[in-house]
Design a protein around this motif. Structure first.
Motif, PDB file in Angstrom:
ATOM      1  N   PRO A   1       0.815  -1.222   0.000  1.00 58.38           N
ATOM      2  CA  PRO A   1       0.000   0.000   0.000  1.00 58.38           C
ATOM      3  C   PRO A   1       0.845   1.268   0.000  1.00 58.38           C
ATOM      4  O   PRO A   1       0.408   2.309  -0.500  1.00 58.38           O
ATOM      5  CB  PRO A   1      -0.816  -0.124   1.296  1.00 58.38           C
ATOM      6  CG  PRO A   1      -0.939  -1.597   1.504  1.00 58.38           C
ATOM      7  CD  PRO A   1       0.382  -2.161   1.058  1.00 58.38           C
ATOM      8  N   GLY A   2       2.065   1.177   0.519  1.00 58.10           N
ATOM      9  CA  GLY A   2       2.952   2.330   0.529  1.00 58.10           C
ATOM     10  C   GLY A   2       3.538   2.663  -0.827  1.00 58.10           C
ATOM     11  O   GLY A   2       4.213   3.692  -0.980  1.00 58.10           O
ATOM     12  N   VAL A   3       3.294   1.809  -1.832  1.00 54.59           N
ATOM     13  CA  VAL A   3       3.736   2.097  -3.196  1.00 54.59           C
ATOM     14  C   VAL A   3       2.693   2.934  -3.935  1.00 54.59           C
ATOM     15  O   VAL A   3       3.031   3.700  -4.842  1.00 54.59           O
ATOM     16  CB  VAL A   3       4.013   0.784  -3.959  1.00 54.59           C
ATOM     17  CG1 VAL A   3       4.408   1.053  -5.404  1.00 54.59           C
ATOM     18  CG2 VAL A   3       5.103  -0.026  -3.255  1.00 54.59           C
ATOM     19  N   ALA A   4       1.436   2.801  -3.536  1.00 63.65           N
ATOM     20  CA  ALA A   4       0.352   3.503  -4.231  1.00 63.65           C
ATOM     21  C   ALA A   4       0.559   5.013  -4.324  1.00 63.65           C
ATOM     22  O   ALA A   4       0.306   5.602  -5.387  1.00 63.65           O
ATOM     23  CB  ALA A   4      -0.984   3.187  -3.557  1.00 63.65           C
ATOM     24  N   PRO A   5       1.017   5.697  -3.262  1.00 60.07           N
ATOM     25  CA  PRO A   5       1.176   7.148  -3.391  1.00 60.07           C
ATOM     26  C   PRO A   5       2.208   7.561  -4.436  1.00 60.07           C
ATOM     27  O   PRO A   5       2.135   8.673  -4.963  1.00 60.07           O
ATOM     28  CB  PRO A   5       1.605   7.587  -1.985  1.00 60.07           C
ATOM     29  CG  PRO A   5       2.128   6.366  -1.329  1.00 60.07           C
ATOM     30  CD  PRO A   5       1.319   5.249  -1.892  1.00 60.07           C
ATOM     31  N   VAL A   6       3.154   6.685  -4.739  1.00 60.74           N
ATOM     32  CA  VAL A   6       4.156   7.012  -5.758  1.00 60.74           C
ATOM     33  C   VAL A   6       3.471   7.236  -7.104  1.00 60.74           C
ATOM     34  O   VAL A   6       3.874   8.090  -7.892  1.00 60.74           O
ATOM     35  CB  VAL A   6       5.211   5.892  -5.858  1.00 60.74           C
ATOM     36  CG1 VAL A   6       6.275   6.251  -6.888  1.00 60.74           C
ATOM     37  CG2 VAL A   6       5.853   5.637  -4.500  1.00 60.74           C
ATOM     38  N   ALA A   7       2.418   6.469  -7.360  1.00 61.04           N
ATOM     39  CA  ALA A   7       1.671   6.626  -8.612  1.00 61.04           C
ATOM     40  C   ALA A   7       0.965   7.971  -8.681  1.00 61.04           C
ATOM     41  O   ALA A   7       0.607   8.436  -9.763  1.00 61.04           O
ATOM     42  CB  ALA A   7       0.653   5.498  -8.755  1.00 61.04           C
ATOM     43  N   LEU A   8       0.766   8.597  -7.527  1.00 62.46           N
ATOM     44  CA  LEU A   8       0.098   9.898  -7.475  1.00 62.46           C
ATOM     45  C   LEU A   8       1.099  11.045  -7.429  1.00 62.46           C
ATOM     46  O   LEU A   8       0.717  12.203  -7.244  1.00 62.46           O
ATOM     47  CB  LEU A   8      -0.807   9.963  -6.245  1.00 62.46           C
ATOM     48  CG  LEU A   8      -1.850   8.848  -6.124  1.00 62.46           C
ATOM     49  CD1 LEU A   8      -2.591   8.961  -4.805  1.00 62.46           C
ATOM     50  CD2 LEU A   8      -2.813   8.879  -7.289  1.00 62.46           C
ATOM     51  N   GLY A   9       2.378  10.721  -7.559  1.00 60.34           N
ATOM     52  CA  GLY A   9       3.398  11.754  -7.504  1.00 60.34           C
ATOM     53  C   GLY A   9       3.847  12.085  -6.106  1.00 60.34           C
ATOM     54  O   GLY A   9       4.512  13.101  -5.886  1.00 60.34           O
ATOM     55  N   LEU A  10       3.503  11.246  -5.132  1.00 57.12           N
ATOM     56  CA  LEU A  10       3.886  11.457  -3.739  1.00 57.12           C
ATOM     57  C   LEU A  10       5.057  10.543  -3.382  1.00 57.12           C
ATOM     58  O   LEU A  10       5.339   9.579  -4.101  1.00 57.12           O
ATOM     59  CB  LEU A  10       2.697  11.167  -2.819  1.00 57.12           C
ATOM     60  CG  LEU A  10       1.442  12.010  -3.056  1.00 57.12           C
ATOM     61  CD1 LEU A  10       0.286  11.483  -2.215  1.00 57.12           C
ATOM     62  CD2 LEU A  10       1.714  13.478  -2.732  1.00 57.12           C
ATOM     63  N   PRO A  11       5.730  10.816  -2.271  1.00 61.50           N
ATOM     64  CA  PRO A  11       6.828   9.927  -1.864  1.00 61.50           C
ATOM     65  C   PRO A  11       6.319   8.540  -1.488  1.00 61.50           C
ATOM     66  O   PRO A  11       5.165   8.366  -1.082  1.00 61.50           O
ATOM     67  CB  PRO A  11       7.423  10.645  -0.639  1.00 61.50           C
ATOM     68  CG  PRO A  11       6.954  12.057  -0.738  1.00 61.50           C
ATOM     69  CD  PRO A  11       5.618  11.998  -1.403  1.00 61.50           C
ATOM     70  N   GLY A  12       7.190   7.552  -1.613  1.00 62.86           N
ATOM     71  CA  GLY A  12       6.849   6.214  -1.156  1.00 62.86           C
ATOM     72  C   GLY A  12       6.627   6.204   0.346  1.00 62.86           C
ATOM     73  O   GLY A  12       7.193   7.021   1.077  1.00 62.86           O
ATOM     74  N   ALA A  13       5.805   5.266   0.803  1.00 60.45           N
ATOM     75  CA  ALA A  13       5.422   5.266   2.222  1.00 60.45           C
ATOM     76  C   ALA A  13       5.426   3.853   2.784  1.00 60.45           C
ATOM     77  O   ALA A  13       4.462   3.421   3.415  1.00 60.45           O
ATOM     78  CB  ALA A  13       4.047   5.905   2.388  1.00 60.45           C
ATOM     79  N   LEU A  14       6.515   3.118   2.570  1.00 61.03           N
ATOM     80  CA  LEU A  14       6.563   1.750   3.086  1.00 61.03           C
ATOM     81  C   LEU A  14       6.513   1.732   4.611  1.00 61.03           C
ATOM     82  O   LEU A  14       5.843   0.877   5.201  1.00 61.03           O
ATOM     83  CB  LEU A  14       7.834   1.040   2.599  1.00 61.03           C
ATOM     84  CG  LEU A  14       8.014   0.853   1.090  1.00 61.03           C
ATOM     85  CD1 LEU A  14       9.180  -0.086   0.817  1.00 61.03           C
ATOM     86  CD2 LEU A  14       6.744   0.330   0.437  1.00 61.03           C
ATOM     87  N   GLY A  15       7.231   2.649   5.251  1.00 59.45           N
ATOM     88  CA  GLY A  15       7.233   2.693   6.714  1.00 59.45           C
ATOM     89  C   GLY A  15       5.857   2.979   7.286  1.00 59.45           C
ATOM     90  O   GLY A  15       5.346   2.208   8.117  1.00 59.45           O
ATOM     91  N   PRO A  16       5.215   4.082   6.873  1.00 57.87           N
ATOM     92  CA  PRO A  16       3.853   4.335   7.355  1.00 57.87           C
ATOM     93  C   PRO A  16       2.883   3.211   7.013  1.00 57.87           C
ATOM     94  O   PRO A  16       1.979   2.905   7.795  1.00 57.87           O
ATOM     95  CB  PRO A  16       3.473   5.635   6.627  1.00 57.87           C
ATOM     96  CG  PRO A  16       4.773   6.316   6.373  1.00 57.87           C
ATOM     97  CD  PRO A  16       5.748   5.211   6.099  1.00 57.87           C
ATOM     98  N   SER A  17       3.073   2.598   5.856  1.00 57.54           N
ATOM     99  CA  SER A  17       2.194   1.499   5.469  1.00 57.54           C
ATOM    100  C   SER A  17       2.332   0.332   6.443  1.00 57.54           C
ATOM    101  O   SER A  17       1.334  -0.245   6.882  1.00 57.54           O
ATOM    102  CB  SER A  17       2.525   1.042   4.043  1.00 57.54           C
ATOM    103  OG  SER A  17       1.705  -0.045   3.662  1.00 57.54           O
ATOM    104  N   TRP A  18       3.557  -0.012   6.796  1.00 59.10           N
ATOM    105  CA  TRP A  18       3.777  -1.114   7.732  1.00 59.10           C
ATOM    106  C   TRP A  18       3.171  -0.802   9.099  1.00 59.10           C
ATOM    107  O   TRP A  18       2.560  -1.660   9.729  1.00 59.10           O
ATOM    108  CB  TRP A  18       5.273  -1.389   7.865  1.00 59.10           C
ATOM    109  CG  TRP A  18       5.578  -2.511   8.813  1.00 59.10           C
ATOM    110  CD1 TRP A  18       5.872  -2.419  10.148  1.00 59.10           C
ATOM    111  CD2 TRP A  18       5.585  -3.909   8.507  1.00 59.10           C
ATOM    112  NE1 TRP A  18       6.069  -3.659  10.687  1.00 59.10           N
ATOM    113  CE2 TRP A  18       5.899  -4.596   9.709  1.00 59.10           C
ATOM    114  CE3 TRP A  18       5.364  -4.643   7.338  1.00 59.10           C
ATOM    115  CZ2 TRP A  18       6.002  -5.989   9.763  1.00 59.10           C
ATOM    116  CZ3 TRP A  18       5.465  -6.028   7.399  1.00 59.10           C
ATOM    117  CH2 TRP A  18       5.776  -6.684   8.597  1.00 59.10           C
TER     118      TRP A  18
END
Length: 277
Positions: free
Chosen positions: A185-202
């Motif tokens: 789920p933390g990869v999804a924001p990258v598609a929107l032009g936002l930073p990756g969020a693997l940490g917050p996703s976890w």
């Protein structure tokens, strides 16, 4: 068991929703996949039909085949990665924003696609330690299937080994799906032009972890079933053509499901971040 009884229907419903979204509009599916997906599928089909990998166990034969076809194999891998990045970006954006723009011939090889691919690979690398468990469980079920079916004869033992390997693989993949289900789920924001969020996703998907794990497992299940049936019917060549199609559909459904999880769970708990492009 009580938790599983609650999680299973939710995962099944999410899987149905993801595949329904992907398959609802064939035109959109074709546009989102675009030229790189068609190229990747065409190259894999070409390799399977015109230049099939030899079944010989002789290393020299395999080396000769690879030396002859290395260029085609590399090109097929690169186009598959290109297609994956494009599919995840297109489906994630559509899921979150409803943006269905983008033509079939659009290159789809910009910064977002490359970053999406990179973040996805990082999430996959985090699950790499679980592959040892996958091998152990797969081997255990392979031998168990061979032993049980072997009571009916040698040919049945081979069938049992194949079925056991598939079942063991599906079970052995659950830990990997648990990890990737919390990270993707933390990869999804990258598609929107936002930073990756693997940490917050976890950190934020703990409560939804089992549902995400089973959803990824169910999304992959049709490919495993079709693969098993085709192998039992000795349709390996057809599987080499159909298998990649099912894989790209699974990538698309996964992108939809993970983007939904990001939108519902991760994004509300994360501070706003500026767009990168």
């Amino acid at each position: 068991m009580a938790a599983l009884a609650t999680v299973w229907p939710a995962a099944l419903a999410e899987t149905k929703l993801a595949y329904a979204a992907v398959l609802a509009d064939p035109g959109r599916l074709l546009r989102f996949g675009g030229l790189p997906t068609v190229l990747a599928l065409g190259l894999w089909a070409f390799l399977s039909i015109a230049r099939p990998m030899p079944e010989s166990e002789d290393p020299a034969v395999m080396e000769a085949w690879m030396a002859t076809n290395a260029g085609y194999v590399l090109l097929a891998i690169l186009t598959a990665l290109w297609s994956y990045g494009r599919l995840v970006v297109r489906w994630s954006r559509w899921t979150v924003t409803g943006d269905g723009t983008g033509g079939f011939l659009d290159p789809g090889l910009g910064g977002r696609e490359l970053r999406t691919l990179g973040w996805s690979l990082l999430a996959g690398l985090c699950a790499m330690p679980t592959l040892l468990l996958l091998v152990l469980v797969g081997d255990a079920f392979l031998f168990l299937g061979a032993a049980l079916f072997g009571l009916a004869g040698e040919e049945a033992a081979l069938t049992g080994a194949q079925l056991g390997a598939v079942l063991g693989g599906l079970i052995g993949l659950l830990p990997a799906y648990y990890i990737t289900g919390r990270l993707l789920p933390g990869v999804a924001p990258v598609a929107l032009g936002l930073p990756g969020a693997l940490g917050p996703s976890w950190r934020t998907t703990k409560e939804a972890a089992l549902t995400a794990m089973l959803t990824l497992w169910l999304i992959a299940l049709p490919g495993a079933i079709v693969g098993t049936v085709f192998l039992q019917l000795d349709l390996g060549l057809a599987l080499n053509v159909v298998g990649p199609v099912l894989s790209f559909l699974a990538y698309s459904a996964t992108a939809v499901s993970m983007a939904r999880l990001w939108q519902a769970v991760v994004a509300p708990a994360a501070p706003a971040a500026p767009e990168r492009d």
